[in-house]
Every structure is written in structure tokens, then in C-alpha cells.
Design a protein around this motif. Structure first.
Motif, mmCIF file in Angstrom:
data_model
loop_
_atom_site.group_PDB
_atom_site.id
_atom_site.type_symbol
_atom_site.label_atom_id
_atom_site.label_comp_id
_atom_site.label_asym_id
_atom_site.label_seq_id
_atom_site.Cartn_x
_atom_site.Cartn_y
_atom_site.Cartn_z
ATOM 1 N N LYS A 1 38.552 47.495 38.345
ATOM 2 C CA LYS A 1 39.449 47.423 39.491
ATOM 3 C C LYS A 1 38.917 48.282 40.639
ATOM 4 N N LEU A 2 39.270 47.894 41.873
ATOM 5 C CA LEU A 2 38.816 48.589 43.074
ATOM 6 C C LEU A 2 39.482 49.957 43.189
ATOM 7 N N ASP B 1 34.358 53.583 45.025
ATOM 8 C CA ASP B 1 34.150 52.444 44.119
ATOM 9 C C ASP B 1 32.829 52.491 43.373
ATOM 10 N N GLU C 1 45.143 43.594 41.670
ATOM 11 C CA GLU C 1 44.255 44.177 40.663
ATOM 12 C C GLU C 1 43.550 43.086 39.865
ATOM 13 N N GLN D 1 40.677 41.778 41.869
ATOM 14 C CA GLN D 1 39.500 42.642 41.885
ATOM 15 C C GLN D 1 38.749 42.601 40.559
ATOM 16 N N SER E 1 34.853 41.386 40.208
ATOM 17 C CA SER E 1 33.857 42.139 39.445
ATOM 18 C C SER E 1 33.162 41.250 38.424
ATOM 19 N N SER F 1 34.090 43.834 48.351
ATOM 20 C CA SER F 1 35.340 43.531 47.650
ATOM 21 C C SER F 1 36.358 42.789 48.495
#
Length: 676
Positions: free
Chosen positions: A299-300, A304, A340, A343, A347, A593
Motif C-alpha cells: 500500500k502507498l 514510499d 488501498e 494501490q 503494486s 502511483s
């Protein structure tokens, strides 16, 4: 069950009190001795010591002399099995001699005829005791009962003595147990701590998975230590005071900043090793704590670099693509909040880009519909179908952009056939946070209120109050600028542009909109100039201001680069002179992101405002407009020193001149009512 309990109780009593009766015999008489022991048990003697007994006798490897002496001292009576063999045995003589010296009751038992030849040594020891002589075993049982009663040996006495001694034995046993546990716990803690330090210190990512798999003993404690170490690192990276210090030091080459950045990158690398080790451990040990610790790393965060380290080292660590499916599945099941989950998905898409086509051919992912609505159903999908559905339907501009990038890479490497075509979305629409401009550019939504880190909002409250806007995910390509879909270099960014060229193209985009939008730039002499209308009231396409560019470039982070600082990772996100091989095509490096590509390197990007006027307060003030007014470029170009491009990289040039490495991004405010 009760029989088993009785056996265990007898063992416990024998452990603390010893056997009530000791049977002395010669090895040749083992069968008779075993029968004698079984008969004593029918008389309710729970603890009888027979050295040849498998359960309570002398075990292989045990020091038998010491054990015999110990049992003789603890017993209350000795039954001597008199036979021709035992009368000649030195050990039987020694056992009876020791028992007599200790004052133990001795019951000699002879079964069968009286031997003709005397044995003076043993006979002299037992001559003071009544010898129970029996013709056969049945008669011997009665004699044995008589001998036990004559010596006042009660079969319940051993249990009574054990119970009486419990108040003294229990505290002692608890003390021994506590000390033993404390010693074991200290050693286990030390072992787990050492293992975690070794795993974190690995510099070669390919060793991570095997190193964690080799941890056999104390595995849960090692996992617990790894999670604690990761959380400690996250706490340091989230320290608000330290983060504000980083933002105050704008020079990337400042000594203090350099030390902080290097230290943080090292912390992130170590925590990434442990995160990947935890993910590998889910093959055999699945726990909520481990899953949550892994999910949190995808998660961001405001700093980061830990997530970046996990993503960039995942493939090199030998992790299987199917682990990514596990990450997404658990994120859906939790379920994570919408942003979330987005993100985590970004990823995962970033990791997939590191795998070759054959490694992804069998991969199946949870249905794209479930990633948009956790209540939706759908069977697992093959990767090409899954990516296509994400790109078409997911409302997040970041997810759309990352899926777009992965499909583009697949077309280049023939993972997935076909060229990326524009989406059917052609105008901003809630809840979709992306659309395609009339020129064919993907535009993603940026909202400072939700897309900025808390530290950024604290340091720049004026940024946080800035209205939301859409910005092109890529710099404008040559095919888009020339309005020729078949342009030979259609994927390359358009360079050699003046600020006027960029402004004119933005006006053209406003004209192509349906309905047309008011221009953001107006003629002034032989050139163009921004209109005097405040930015908040403009609806047409224009260039981003410095503030807008930096908000979008940072992608919610506080570090000098959206991924952290490590120069070794810059080539993953930017076209640089040292890493470029072939054409520097737009959108082929991993996005940030928020879904923006090529933020650093490649070509520099024109901004709306002039130098030293980031908030655009001097425009439209009535001053004479000159073509020599210096405008700002951000992001750094491919020819810039490789360690320099970052979210604060600043250049300037006269707006009437073109730069060989200058391009732009289009921006459109989230205002839909004002038309041309």
C-alpha cells in the motif's frame, strides 16, 4: 483410557518417590521375575522396580549401576528371587547387602526344590530373614502375600507419601519449569533475532526466499521478529518531523539530506527482504498477522521507498507470480478500503512487468469484477483477459494507467498481441477517474485533498486547497501532436517545442471537445498569452502550473522522488542517457502511483507559469507581455545528470525558444460548465 492414566501416574510417583518394591533376580530368571512383578500389580502395588522391565526398568544407554543404587535407596522392601542362578550372583549379593545396610525389609522367595549345595555368601545374608519356600508358583503367591503383610508393606503407602509431599514438590517443580522456560525463551529470542538480522542484511535478492525457507526451528518466533522489525522501519519512515526535514532540504545533493536518504533506502531494502521472506512463508504457514504485514507493504505511504523496494526486488528474489494472486485474493477478502485496494493492485501490476512471457502464461488472477466491487462474483481469469477488463472498467486512473502500461509491454514483448487502443471513455464522468482527451491522451484525475500526504498538506496548506484536475498520463506523443495515427515514431514524445507550441495545442484540444471549451490562452501580438481569468474559473485545456505538476509528480509522497531516492532505481521509472537503449518511447517506463509516466528524465515539461511565480499571481496584471518572459520546465530531460531528476528539478527558458528536450502535459480542470 484409565489404564493409560494409571501407567502415567505410576511413572510420576516413581519419579519423585521411587519404587515401593525392588525385585532382585538373576538375568536367567527374567521370566519368573516378570511374572512376580505382574502379580504384585494385582496386589495394587503401582510402583515396582524390575531392571529388565521395558517401561519402568533400565533403558538403553542409561547408567544402570547408578540407577539400581538409587532405586534401592528409595524402595521400602526388596524381594529376593532365590534360585540356583541368583545364589551364585555377585550382583544379587551386592543388592541384598546394600538393602540390609539401609534397613530395608527383605523378603526371600524360593520356588521349587531346596538346592543341595549351600551358597554361604548369600545364605549368610538372608539367614536372619524368613525364607518363603514354595513348591510351585501358585503356592508362592500365598507365601508372598503373607510376607508382605508380615513386613507391614501397604500398597497404598507410596501414593499417600507422594500426595503428602505434593505441597513441597509443586513449588519446586514450578520453579524448575520457570527457570527452564526462561533459559529456553532467552535462547529462542536470541536465535530469532539473529536469523532476522541475517535475512535483512542479504544484499543478493535471489537468496531471500531460500534463506527464509531454510528456517526450520522456531519458525513462528522468527516470523514474529520479522514483523516487528518491519513495523519499526515503517515507524521511522513515517516519522513526521523527519519527513518535514526532508521536504525543507530541497537540494538533492545537500549533505544532511543525502545521509538521510541513504539511511532510509538501506532501511527499506532490509524491510523489503523480510517482507518477501514473509510472503514466501505463506506457502506453509498462513496466519492473519503475516498476511496483514505483507499486504501493508503493497500500500502507498507518504515515504514510499519500502513499497518500491518490495516491488523492485520481488522478481529478483525468485518469488512466484502466483504469490501475487494470493496478495490480491487476501486484499479482496479482508476487504481493504477502495483506495488501498487500488494501490495494492498498482503494486502487483508493477511487479508483473518484470516477468517474461513464459513465466506468466499459466497465471490466473481473481476476476476483475471483484476488484471493482468486492461483492461481485466471477471465476479466475487468464492474464490477458484480466488486464483487458481492468483497463476497460476499473474507475481508478492509476489502475487503468498501470494496466495500460503492462499491456503495452506485452505487445512489445509479444506477451499479449495487439496495440493499445483508446478506451471508450471520452469525457470526465464520476466515479470513473480517467478519460481520453480529444487528442487521444489518457488523462488521470489528481485530487490534492485525497492524493497528498499529511506532511505535504501540513507544509503546503495552499496545495491542499487546490481544486482537483485531470492531467495527461504521458507527455504528448509525436503522433498525437501531428494528429497522425500512422506517424512512424508515434510512441515517442514530441520534442523541440516552444512554450507557444504547447499553449496552441492546448487551445486545439479545447476546440475539439464536445461542446468546445473556452481557450486558456489568447492572442497577444504575434504570440499567445494566458487569459486574465483566474485559474479556478477556467475550464479549457492548458499546461499545469508548477504546483499542479509537483502534486501530480509526487503522487502523494514526501520524498524527492515519488519512489524514494535510490539513483539505482531511477532507470525503472525514467529514460536516462545511461539507461536508454533504443527509442525513449512514452509510457514504457513504470508509472507512479497516480498513473503518470516519464515524470523524470526523457524530456523536460513546460509549465503554465513564469519563473518565480509558481502560484501564477503575476499573469493578467496588465503588465506589458514580452516573448522573452522566462517560463518553467520541470522533471529534467534525458541529457540531465542521471542522479539529478526528481520532483523538484527546475529549469527555465525563454518561452519563445524551443528546447530539443522540451515537451508538455495537457491539463484540464474539473470544471464542466464553461464552454467556448
Amino acid at each position: 483410557m484409565f489404564a493409560h492414566l494409571s501407567v502415567w501416574f505410576s511413572r510420576i510417583v516413581a519419579l519423585f518417590r521411587g519404587a515401593a518394591i525392588f525385585i532382585s533376580h538373576k538375568t536367567e530368571d527374567k521370566a519368573e521375575a516378570q511374572a512376580l512383578m505382574e502379580f504384585l500389580k494385582t496386589m495394587r502395588f503401582r510402583t515396582v522396580f524390575l531392571d529388565s522391565d521395558r517401561e519402568q526398568g533400565i533403558q538403553p544407554g542409561e547408567q544402570w549401576e547408578r540407577r539400581i543404587a538409587k532405586q534401592l535407596r528409595r524402595s521400602r522392601a526388596v524381594i529376593l528371587l532365590l534360585t540356583d542362578s541368583s545364589r551364585k550372583s555377585n550382583w544379587c549379593f551386592a543388592e541384598v547387602f546394600l538393602a540390609k545396610s539401609l534397613g530395608k525389609a527383605i523378603i526371600p522367595l524360593r520356588i521349587g526344590p531346596v538346592p543341595a549345595a549351600p551358597a554361604p555368601a548369600l545364605d549368610s545374608l538372608v539367614q536372619d530373614y524368613q525364607v518363603y519356600e514354595s513348591k510351585d508358583w501358585d503356592a508362592a503367591k500365598g507365601d508372598l502375600e503373607a510376607g508382605v503383610k508380615a513386613n507391614n508393606i501397604d500398597p497404598r503407602e507410596d501414593v499417600r507419601q507422594f500426595v503428602v509431599s505434593l505441597p513441597f514438590l509443586v513449588p519446586a517443580a514450578l520453579l524448575v519449569a520457570f527457570v527452564s522456560y526462561a533459559v529456553w525463551d532467552r535462547r529462542a529470542e536470541s536465535y530469532a533475532s539473529d536469523v532476522v538480522k541475517e535475512l535483512a542484511a542479504l544484499t543478493a535478492p535471489e537468496k531471500i526466499r531460500n534463506a527464509f525457507a531454510n528456517v526450520k526451528s522456531n519458525r513462528p518466533r522468527v516470523i514474529s521478529h520479522a514483523i516487528k522489525s518491519i513495523n519499526d522501519t515503517v515507524a521511522r519512515l513515517d516519522d513526521e518531523e523527519s519527513n518535514l526535514t526532508i521536504m525543507r532540504l530541497e537540494d538533492p545533493n545537500a549533505g544532511d539530506l543525502s545521509k538521510i536518504q541513504v539511511s532510509r533506502d538501506e532501511d527499506a531494502r532490509k524491510a523489503a527482504n523480510l517482507t518477501l521472506g514473509l510472503l514466501a512463508s505463506l506457502d506453509s504457514v498462513v496466519s492473519d498477522g503475516t498476511i496483514d504485514a505483507v499486504l501493508a507493504r503493497f500500500k502507498l505511504r507518504s515515504d514510499d521507498r519500502l513499497r518500491t523496494a518490495v516491488v523492485s526486488r520481488y522478481r529478483a528474489a525468485g518469488m512466484e507470480p502466483d504469490h501475487l494472486r494470493m496478495v490480491i485474493e487476501h486484499a479482496i477478502v479482508r476487504p481493504l478500503p477502495t483506495r488501498e485496494l487500488e494501490q495494492v493492485l498498482v503494486s502487483v501490476l508493477g511487479v508483473l512487468g518484470d516477468y517474461a512471457a513464459d513465466e506468466l502464461s499459466e497465471l490466473r488472477m481473481p476476476a476483475a469484477a471483484r476488484l471493482i466491487d468486492v461483492h461481485a462474483s466471477g471465476s479466475d481469469q487468464a492474464l490477458p483477459e484480466w488486464l483487458s477488463d481492468l483497463r476497460k472498467a476499473h474507475p481508478s486512473g492509476a489502475v487503468h494507467s498501470a494496466a495500460d502500461w503492462l499491456i503495452r509491454l506485452g505487445a512489445l514483448e509479444q506477451k499479449f498481441p495487439g496495440r493499445v487502443v483508446p478506451s471508450p471513455h471520452t469525457s470526465p464522468a464520476s466515479p470513473v477517474r480517467w478519460f481520453y482527451s480529444p487528442g487521444g491522451q489518457l488523462m488521470v484525475r489528481v485530487d490534492p485533498k485525497t492524493d497528498m500526504a499529511e506532511e505535504l498538506r501540513t507544509a503546503h496548506p495552499d496545495w491542499a486547497a487546490h481544486p482537483a484536475f485531470y492531467i495527461t498520463a504521458c507527455e504528448v506523443r509525436r503522433s498525437e501532436y501531428a494528429k497522425e495515427a500512422t506517424h512512424p515514431d508515434w510512441e515517442r514524445p514530441q520534442d523541440k517545442l516552444t512554450w507557444f507550441d504547447a499553449a496552441q495545442y492546448c487551445n486545439w484540444l479545447s476546440d475539439q471537445n464536445s461542446p468546445p471549451l473556452a481557450h486558456s490562452y489568447q492572442p497577444r501580438g504575434n504570440a499567445l498569452a494566458p487569459i486574465a481569468l483566474p485559474l479556478a474559473k477556467q475550464a479549457g485545456y492548458r499546461l499545469p502550473t508548477e504546483v499542479e505538476w509537483e502534486i501530480a509528480a509526487r503522487a502523494g509522497t514526501i520524498s524527492m522522488r515519488f519512489y524514494g531516492w535510490d539513483p539505482a532505481l531511477l532507470g525503472r521509472y525514467a529514460w536516462l542517457s545511461s539507461t536508454t537503449s533504443g527509442s525513449d518511447w512514452a509510457g514504457f517506463r513504470q508509472p507512479n502511483s497516480l498513473g503518470l509516466f516519464d515524470v523524470y528524465g526523457g524530456v523536460a515539461e513546460w509549465c503554465h507559469n513564469r519563473v518565480n511565480d509558481p502560484d501564477f499571481t503575476r499573469e493578467g496584471s496588465g503588465e506589458t507581455y514580452e516573448t522573452q518572459v522566462v517560463r518553467v520546465l520541470r522533471g529534467g530531460a534525458k541529457g540531465t545528470i542521471d542522479t539529478r531528476p526528481n520532483s523538484r528539478t527546475f529549469e527555465s527558458i525563454d518561452l519563445g525558444k524551443f528546447d530539443f528536450d522540451a515537451d508538455f502535459r495537457g491539463l484540464r480542470p474539473v470544471i464542466l460548465s464553461t464552454t467556448k
